[in-house]
Enzyme design. Structure first.
Site, PDB file in Angstrom:
ATOM      1  N   TYR A 183      -4.031  17.686  35.812  1.00  0.00           N
ATOM      2  CA  TYR A 183      -4.070  16.383  34.882  1.00  0.00           C
ATOM      3  C   TYR A 183      -4.466  16.291  33.919  1.00  0.00           C
ATOM      4  O   TYR A 183      -5.188  14.945  33.015  1.00  0.00           O
ATOM      5  CB  TYR A 183      -5.006  16.326  36.004  1.00  0.00           C
ATOM      6  N   GLU A 184      -5.505  17.375  33.302  1.00  0.00           N
ATOM      7  CA  GLU A 184      -5.828  17.169  31.437  1.00  0.00           C
ATOM      8  C   GLU A 184      -4.757  16.816  31.227  1.00  0.00           C
ATOM      9  O   GLU A 184      -4.738  17.089  29.714  1.00  0.00           O
ATOM     10  CB  GLU A 184      -6.773  18.732  31.431  1.00  0.00           C
ATOM     11  N   ALA A 220     -13.979  23.385  44.326  1.00  0.00           N
ATOM     12  CA  ALA A 220     -13.995  22.818  45.121  1.00  0.00           C
ATOM     13  C   ALA A 220     -13.527  21.271  45.386  1.00  0.00           C
ATOM     14  O   ALA A 220     -11.913  21.449  44.869  1.00  0.00           O
ATOM     15  CB  ALA A 220     -15.229  21.838  44.074  1.00  0.00           C
ATOM     16  N   HIS A 224     -16.700  22.597  33.870  1.00  0.00           N
ATOM     17  CA  HIS A 224     -15.964  23.894  33.295  1.00  0.00           C
ATOM     18  C   HIS A 224     -16.119  24.331  32.177  1.00  0.00           C
ATOM     19  O   HIS A 224     -15.510  23.497  31.118  1.00  0.00           O
ATOM     20  CB  HIS A 224     -14.615  23.393  33.753  1.00  0.00           C
ATOM     21  N   HIS A 247     -17.254  12.742  40.939  1.00  0.00           N
ATOM     22  CA  HIS A 247     -16.749  13.727  40.254  1.00  0.00           C
ATOM     23  C   HIS A 247     -18.315  14.647  40.237  1.00  0.00           C
ATOM     24  O   HIS A 247     -18.446  16.298  40.181  1.00  0.00           O
ATOM     25  CB  HIS A 247     -16.179  14.389  38.834  1.00  0.00           C
ATOM     26  N   MET A 272      -7.269  19.912  43.483  1.00  0.00           N
ATOM     27  CA  MET A 272      -6.240  19.647  41.970  1.00  0.00           C
ATOM     28  C   MET A 272      -5.923  21.119  41.757  1.00  0.00           C
ATOM     29  O   MET A 272      -5.441  20.922  39.984  1.00  0.00           O
ATOM     30  CB  MET A 272      -6.914  18.354  40.960  1.00  0.00           C
ATOM     31  N   SER A 273      -6.475  21.874  42.446  1.00  0.00           N
ATOM     32  CA  SER A 273      -6.179  23.483  40.750  1.00  0.00           C
ATOM     33  C   SER A 273      -6.003  24.179  42.043  1.00  0.00           C
ATOM     34  O   SER A 273      -4.665  24.544  42.881  1.00  0.00           O
ATOM     35  CB  SER A 273      -7.311  23.782  40.847  1.00  0.00           C
ATOM     36  N   HIS A 276      -6.631  22.057  34.878  1.00  0.00           N
ATOM     37  CA  HIS A 276      -6.100  21.547  35.486  1.00  0.00           C
ATOM     38  C   HIS A 276      -4.846  20.962  34.402  1.00  0.00           C
ATOM     39  O   HIS A 276      -4.201  20.409  34.007  1.00  0.00           O
ATOM     40  CB  HIS A 276      -6.887  20.100  36.004  1.00  0.00           C
ATOM     41  N   SER A 312     -15.125  24.573  40.042  1.00  0.00           N
ATOM     42  CA  SER A 312     -15.770  22.694  39.769  1.00  0.00           C
ATOM     43  C   SER A 312     -17.297  22.934  40.398  1.00  0.00           C
ATOM     44  O   SER A 312     -17.540  23.312  41.023  1.00  0.00           O
ATOM     45  CB  SER A 312     -15.372  21.047  39.737  1.00  0.00           C
ATOM     46  N   ASN A 346     -16.683  18.064  49.834  1.00  0.00           N
ATOM     47  CA  ASN A 346     -17.196  16.507  50.300  1.00  0.00           C
ATOM     48  C   ASN A 346     -16.423  15.761  51.206  1.00  0.00           C
ATOM     49  O   ASN A 346     -15.286  16.628  51.200  1.00  0.00           O
ATOM     50  CB  ASN A 346     -17.204  15.385  49.501  1.00  0.00           C
TER      51      ASN A 346
HETATM   52  O1  R1P Z   1      -9.888  23.083  41.734  1.00  0.00           O
HETATM   53  P1  R1P Z   1     -11.443  22.589  40.777  1.00  0.00           P
HETATM   54  O2  R1P Z   1     -11.305  23.263  39.176  1.00  0.00           O
HETATM   55  O3  R1P Z   1     -13.124  23.685  41.399  1.00  0.00           O
HETATM   56  O4  R1P Z   1     -11.736  20.967  40.915  1.00  0.00           O
HETATM   57  C1  R1P Z   1     -12.043  20.332  42.147  1.00  0.00           C
HETATM   58  O5  R1P Z   1     -12.800  19.378  41.692  1.00  0.00           O
HETATM   59  C2  R1P Z   1     -12.219  18.491  40.375  1.00  0.00           C
HETATM   60  C3  R1P Z   1     -12.277  16.860  40.715  1.00  0.00           C
HETATM   61  O6  R1P Z   1     -13.978  16.290  41.533  1.00  0.00           O
HETATM   62  C4  R1P Z   1     -10.360  18.142  40.574  1.00  0.00           C
HETATM   63  O7  R1P Z   1     -10.308  19.107  39.470  1.00  0.00           O
HETATM   64  C5  R1P Z   1     -10.906  18.876  41.181  1.00  0.00           C
HETATM   65  O8  R1P Z   1      -9.402  20.890  41.682  1.00  0.00           O
HETATM   66  O1  HPA Z   2     -11.770  14.749  47.621  1.00  0.00           O
HETATM   67  C1  HPA Z   2     -11.272  15.806  46.837  1.00  0.00           C
HETATM   68  N1  HPA Z   2     -10.185  15.294  46.008  1.00  0.00           N
HETATM   69  C2  HPA Z   2      -9.024  16.390  45.846  1.00  0.00           C
HETATM   70  N2  HPA Z   2     -10.405  16.768  44.522  1.00  0.00           N
HETATM   71  C3  HPA Z   2     -11.577  17.577  45.678  1.00  0.00           C
HETATM   72  N3  HPA Z   2     -11.612  18.666  43.933  1.00  0.00           N
HETATM   73  C4  HPA Z   2     -13.051  17.947  45.186  1.00  0.00           C
HETATM   74  N4  HPA Z   2     -12.978  17.578  46.233  1.00  0.00           N
HETATM   75  C5  HPA Z   2     -12.263  16.891  46.134  1.00  0.00           C
END
Ligand code: R1P
Ligand code: HPA
Length: 284
Positions: A88-89, A116, A64, A250, A214-215, A86, A33, A238
């Protein structure tokens, strides 16, 4: 989806890509992300939109883009997946990890995952880059669930060293050259899309996680199953929930990704150039 059908889909996707990129690079990067702009650093670019690749899913998340970009960094070839999928999508883990199955068929040998993440450990403030040493798969399933395709990998693949020691050493050496204080940590993968509660973050800390996202983990599992060497670089965008008390959004995650793109880009370029040099010497 039975494995033969999945295999056929991946092969068709790979064939379609090879029509535009006949000799794909052996090193691939999946961009997390807010890190999509990394693809703009490539020279001699060939872009194949995911929409033009048969069976390829479409990213639905901001930050993305949905392009496969082939090019070079300081002369070293690199294949960039600009946008990931992902769980969750609404995608199944087969779809989430489809690009990994396709890159295996394209001849990719090394995978660099970027992500991220929220920083759980207090010593990992926003802006820190963390080289993953291990992970916790808390997504509630496994991308290898279902019949196993023995042509790709074993039924019970070993996961003692998901993130290659050799590649991690290389990343730390390149970080040193850049004067970058690269951290090391364990990634916890949750299904999302809601961010965690402070209680969940306390639980993850007790479980040994340093960053949360989440990835990444499903992709790393499928890559190891198929014998790819994996390096994963997590950007802390963060403080995780409850760590600083700040609300997580996000939009802020994407902004933090954009800000860190030059640094994480320079690190990846250093690693890719080293891999290319090893490849030319026949040591990779
Ligand atoms: O893992 P990437 O794709 O970088 O994205 C991260 O950022 C998103 C949440 O802000 C979620 O999809 C989390 O997995
Ligand atoms: O704090 C977080 N939690 C889960 N996924 C994330 N992706 C960016 N920041 C976060």
């Amino acid at each position: 989806m039975p494995p033969i059908e999945l295999d056929e889909r991946a092969s068709e996707a790979a064939l379609a890509i090879q029509a535009t990129i006949p000799k794909p690079p052996k090193v691939a990067v999946v961009l997390g992300s807010g890190l999509g702009a990394l693809a703009n650093r490539l020279a001699d670019r060939t872009i194949v939109p995911y929409a033009k690749i048969p069976h390829f899913p479409r990213p639905t998340v901001e930050g993305h883009e949905g392009n496969l970009v082939s090019g070079t960094v300081a002369g070293a070839p690199l294949l960039v997946f600009q946008g990931r999928f992902h769980y969750y999508e609404g995608y199944g883990l087969d779809e989430v990890t489809f690009p990994i199955r396709v890159m295996k068929r394209l001849g990719v040998r090394t995978l660099i995952l970027t992500a991220a993440t929220g920083g759980i450990d207090l010593s990992l403030p926003a802006g820190t880059i963390v080289c993953l040493k291990d992970h916790l798969n808390l997504i509630g399933s496994n991308p290898l669930r279902g019949p196993n395709d023995e042509r790709v990998g074993k039924r019970f693949p070993d996961m003692t060293e998901v993130y290659s020691h050799r590649l991690r050493d290389l990343a730390f050496e390149e970080a040193d050259k850049l004067g970058l204080n690269l951290a090391s940590g364990v990634y916890a993968c949750l299904p999302g899309p809601s961010y965690e509660t402070p209680a969940e973050i306390r639980m993850l800390r007790i479980l040994g996680a340093d960053v949360v996202g989440m990835s990444t983990v499903p992709e790393a599992i499928v890559a190891r199953h198929a014998g790819l060497d994996v390096l994963a670089l997590a950007l802390v965008t963060n403080a995780a929930a409850g760590v600083s008390g700040e609300i997580i959004s996000h939009a802020d995650v994407v902004e933090a990704g954009l800000k860190a793109t030059p640094l994480i880009g320079a690190l990846i370029e250093g690693v890719v150039q080293r891999l290319d040099a090893e490849d030319r010497q026949g040591t990779a």
